[in-house]
Structures are given as C-alpha cells and as structure tokens.
Design a protein around this motif. Sequence first.
Motif, PDB file in Angstrom:
ATOM      1  N   LEU A  88       0.849  -1.192   0.000  1.00 30.13           N
ATOM      2  CA  LEU A  88       0.000   0.000   0.000  1.00 30.13           C
ATOM      3  C   LEU A  88       0.885   1.242   0.000  1.00 30.13           C
ATOM      4  O   LEU A  88       1.659   1.480   0.928  1.00 30.13           O
ATOM      5  N   SER A  89       0.768   2.051  -1.060  1.00 28.49           N
ATOM      6  CA  SER A  89       1.529   3.284  -1.200  1.00 28.49           C
ATOM      7  C   SER A  89       0.623   4.466  -0.880  1.00 28.49           C
ATOM      8  O   SER A  89      -0.438   4.622  -1.489  1.00 28.49           O
ATOM      9  N   LEU A  90       1.036   5.313   0.072  1.00 26.52           N
ATOM     10  CA  LEU A  90       0.171   6.367   0.597  1.00 26.52           C
ATOM     11  C   LEU A  90       0.616   7.783   0.252  1.00 26.52           C
ATOM     12  O   LEU A  90      -0.067   8.740   0.615  1.00 26.52           O
ATOM     13  N   GLY A  91       1.720   7.938  -0.443  1.00 29.14           N
ATOM     14  CA  GLY A  91       2.165   9.280  -0.790  1.00 29.14           C
ATOM     15  C   GLY A  91       2.342  10.151   0.442  1.00 29.14           C
ATOM     16  O   GLY A  91       2.855   9.714   1.473  1.00 29.14           O
ATOM     17  N   ASP A  92       1.854  11.403   0.357  1.00 32.28           N
ATOM     18  CA  ASP A  92       2.013  12.361   1.449  1.00 32.28           C
ATOM     19  C   ASP A  92       0.689  12.723   2.124  1.00 32.28           C
ATOM     20  O   ASP A  92       0.592  13.768   2.779  1.00 32.28           O
ATOM     21  N   VAL A  93      -0.340  11.894   1.972  1.00 29.76           N
ATOM     22  CA  VAL A  93      -1.648  12.258   2.518  1.00 29.76           C
ATOM     23  C   VAL A  93      -1.571  12.536   4.021  1.00 29.76           C
ATOM     24  O   VAL A  93      -0.823  11.885   4.752  1.00 29.76           O
ATOM     25  N   GLU A  94      -2.375  13.520   4.462  1.00 32.60           N
ATOM     26  CA  GLU A  94      -2.359  13.945   5.855  1.00 32.60           C
ATOM     27  C   GLU A  94      -3.732  13.910   6.515  1.00 32.60           C
ATOM     28  O   GLU A  94      -3.821  13.835   7.736  1.00 32.60           O
ATOM     29  N   SER A  95      -4.783  13.969   5.733  1.00 28.07           N
ATOM     30  CA  SER A  95      -6.118  14.179   6.275  1.00 28.07           C
ATOM     31  C   SER A  95      -6.638  12.984   7.071  1.00 28.07           C
ATOM     32  O   SER A  95      -6.528  11.828   6.642  1.00 28.07           O
ATOM     33  N   THR A  96      -7.217  13.256   8.226  1.00 28.95           N
ATOM     34  CA  THR A  96      -7.858  12.200   9.007  1.00 28.95           C
ATOM     35  C   THR A  96      -9.096  11.667   8.289  1.00 28.95           C
ATOM     36  O   THR A  96      -9.456  10.508   8.463  1.00 28.95           O
ATOM     37  N   GLN A  97      -9.734  12.515   7.472  1.00 30.08           N
ATOM     38  CA  GLN A  97     -10.902  12.067   6.711  1.00 30.08           C
ATOM     39  C   GLN A  97     -10.500  11.039   5.651  1.00 30.08           C
ATOM     40  O   GLN A  97     -11.198  10.044   5.443  1.00 30.08           O
ATOM     41  N   ILE A  98      -9.366  11.273   5.000  1.00 31.90           N
ATOM     42  CA  ILE A  98      -8.860  10.290   4.025  1.00 31.90           C
ATOM     43  C   ILE A  98      -8.499   8.996   4.744  1.00 31.90           C
ATOM     44  O   ILE A  98      -8.789   7.895   4.264  1.00 31.90           O
ATOM     45  N   SER A  99      -7.866   9.121   5.880  1.00 39.20           N
ATOM     46  CA  SER A  99      -7.511   7.946   6.679  1.00 39.20           C
ATOM     47  C   SER A  99      -8.746   7.131   7.025  1.00 39.20           C
ATOM     48  O   SER A  99      -8.755   5.895   6.894  1.00 39.20           O
ATOM     49  N   SER A 100      -9.805   7.807   7.447  1.00 41.94           N
ATOM     50  CA  SER A 100     -11.053   7.130   7.808  1.00 41.94           C
ATOM     51  C   SER A 100     -11.670   6.436   6.599  1.00 41.94           C
ATOM     52  O   SER A 100     -12.154   5.302   6.695  1.00 41.94           O
ATOM     53  N   TYR A 101     -11.644   7.118   5.452  1.00 42.82           N
ATOM     54  CA  TYR A 101     -12.203   6.536   4.221  1.00 42.82           C
ATOM     55  C   TYR A 101     -11.439   5.275   3.812  1.00 42.82           C
ATOM     56  O   TYR A 101     -12.037   4.238   3.492  1.00 42.82           O
ATOM     57  N   LEU A 102     -10.129   5.336   3.838  1.00 44.63           N
ATOM     58  CA  LEU A 102      -9.319   4.212   3.370  1.00 44.63           C
ATOM     59  C   LEU A 102      -9.435   2.999   4.277  1.00 44.63           C
ATOM     60  O   LEU A 102      -9.461   1.861   3.801  1.00 44.63           O
ATOM     61  N   ARG A 103      -9.482   3.225   5.574  1.00 45.94           N
ATOM     62  CA  ARG A 103      -9.500   2.072   6.483  1.00 45.94           C
ATOM     63  C   ARG A 103     -10.794   1.273   6.379  1.00 45.94           C
ATOM     64  O   ARG A 103     -10.860   0.137   6.845  1.00 45.94           O
ATOM     65  N   ARG A 104     -11.823   1.848   5.760  1.00 46.77           N
ATOM     66  CA  ARG A 104     -13.085   1.128   5.587  1.00 46.77           C
ATOM     67  C   ARG A 104     -13.113   0.289   4.311  1.00 46.77           C
ATOM     68  O   ARG A 104     -14.060  -0.487   4.109  1.00 46.77           O
ATOM     69  N   ALA A 105     -12.118   0.441   3.454  1.00 46.14           N
ATOM     70  CA  ALA A 105     -12.071  -0.332   2.206  1.00 46.14           C
ATOM     71  C   ALA A 105     -11.663  -1.772   2.506  1.00 46.14           C
ATOM     72  O   ALA A 105     -10.619  -2.009   3.115  1.00 46.14           O
ATOM     73  N   ARG A 106     -12.491  -2.728   2.091  1.00 46.09           N
ATOM     74  CA  ARG A 106     -12.235  -4.139   2.399  1.00 46.09           C
ATOM     75  C   ARG A 106     -10.881  -4.600   1.885  1.00 46.09           C
ATOM     76  O   ARG A 106     -10.164  -5.344   2.573  1.00 46.09           O
ATOM     77  N   THR A 107     -10.501  -4.165   0.679  1.00 49.27           N
ATOM     78  CA  THR A 107      -9.228  -4.613   0.125  1.00 49.27           C
ATOM     79  C   THR A 107      -8.033  -4.027   0.863  1.00 49.27           C
ATOM     80  O   THR A 107      -6.923  -4.543   0.756  1.00 49.27           O
TER      81      THR A 107
END
Length: 315
Positions: free
Chosen positions: A169-188
Amino acid sequence: MTIQSVRTRFRAYQLDAAGSSFSYASGSRFVLIEGRYCDGNEDSIKQELRICGLDQITTLHITSWDQDHCSPKQLEKILEEFNPQKVEHPGYAPHTDCGKESLGIIESFKKNRARAKIVAVTPEYIESLDAASNYGYNNIIYWPKEIDSDNANNNSTVKQFRSGSFNVLSLGDVESTQISSYLRRARTINSEVDVMIMAHHGADNGFTTSAFLKAVRPTLAIATSNYGNQFNHPKPEMRELLDKHDVKLFTTKTGDVIVNSLDRHTGRFEVVNLKAGSTEVSSHYVGHARKSRYLQNNADTLRDRRTKHNRGPRH
C-alpha cells in the motif's frame, strides 16, 4: 479466484538526500515508484532489474509533485534510460516550479514516445475504472477522490499494488484524518495489506492513527530516510504507535529494505534490511501474505466476506 504463483519483489531504496524511492516487481512487470534516480539508488535499481531479468521499467508511478518524490533532472534520466511503457502522475495541478517542470518533461516524453501511455490520476480517472474484486491480483487506485485546494499533500495518489504474491500500500504524502477514515473502511485495504509505505515518510500528521492501524493491520511499515535522517523519520510517536499495534518497522536509514517472495511464490515472503553500501543484513523477518489465506477458501466463503467493490485500473 485461486492463489497464483507470482515471483514478487519490493525494494525501498536509500537515497543520498531526503526523499522516497521504491520498486514493486511482479512476474514480468516492474513498477518504479517516485521519480527519483540519483547516486544513492541508481546502481540498486539496475540491480533489481537484473535480478528480475528485465531491462525496462513497465510503469513509472509518481505520487506527488514535490521534489522529494519527483526531481525534474532525475525524472528526465529515468524516462531516457528506461523508457517506461506507462507513466502515472499526480492529477492535481503542480503548484511549484519543480512540479511544473516535471509535468512538462512527461508531456514531452509522450510527444516523442507515441506508444507510451500517460495517465493523470484525477478523481474522474479513478471514477472511470472498473471495479476490482476483493482478494485478487488487480492493482487498485483509491485516491484522490476529490481535490483539496488548500493542501496539495492530500492530493497524493494512494494505490495498492496487488499484482504479486504479497501486497504493498503506497500512501504518498496524505495527511487528512478524513482520508484515513475513508481508506480504512475499504475491504481490500483492511484485509490485504502486507507492506505499508508510511504516509509522508512517517510524519506524525494526523493520518496514521491508532484507528487506522487497528483496522488495516499491516504486517510491515516502511519509512524512508537518508542516512543522516535530518527529519527524524519516522517520528518517535509513530514508532510507539506501530509497536503498540504490533506492526514491524523497517527504515532505509541503515540501508535498502527488500521484500522477496519465497518457495513457490504463493504467499510466503522474507524481509531483509541491508546495511548501507553492502549486502550485509542488519535485520531479517519472514512472513505470509494475508490475501493468500483468504484465497485458500472456497467461493462461498469468499462471497460471505465481501462488501462493496473498490475501483481498480484495467489491465
């Protein structure tokens, strides 16, 4: 879907300056992650290609226009020497001279190499992609789903490389907690991540939280830093958080980190952290890819585990 035998290698390269450089090789495909090519990683990238029996980069994948991810002169050298079949670059408008120059170099490359496929990873591009099944071998691009006009870091490309026997999993430079919340819900993501390239080199910026690690449960976390590690990556708070959730940390401070599939290349892998400038190993670990456990189940069991599909790029 059944388990496939795919020889797979991932490498995190130590650079001679701040920044990131990785590669993910699966079968005959070789992806160079980030547009960095300097004295620190040049010989190692060429070595990786030789080990994989290849002389060309299949895809150059750039997550951010920032210079520590994409240096114009180094980008130009990558394109000239390795002539990638495909270039995936950030879909947001560059806001720095470095980014603008890099985009111009890519556009010039496309003009001179008519067969090269150039992809700007925009929200519209992601939306156009086919749905990717859980527990498979199709790569998935998750972000950016929207463009943040205030913080370019949040427009970094987030992608899971799944074409091999273990996933990265490559995450670049993302910082947002909202993005973090969105991604952790993805089954894959919360079922399949073996290697996690830490967001923003392991900075304590709000993205990597206890909730994220508890949901995603990566086996390994990779943080990049040069030998001097002037930015102290990853931060002590991040080290403590990884330890709390039993995530094994490897960094490029001591040297390159290599993850290599073993045996029949169906899930078992080893991790070695090299000492800088040598083949001597400073640390070692053996693990097993998470998706291979699921792929041993029958179709009915897999259907019971699935939720909504994610979107992944066509092959």
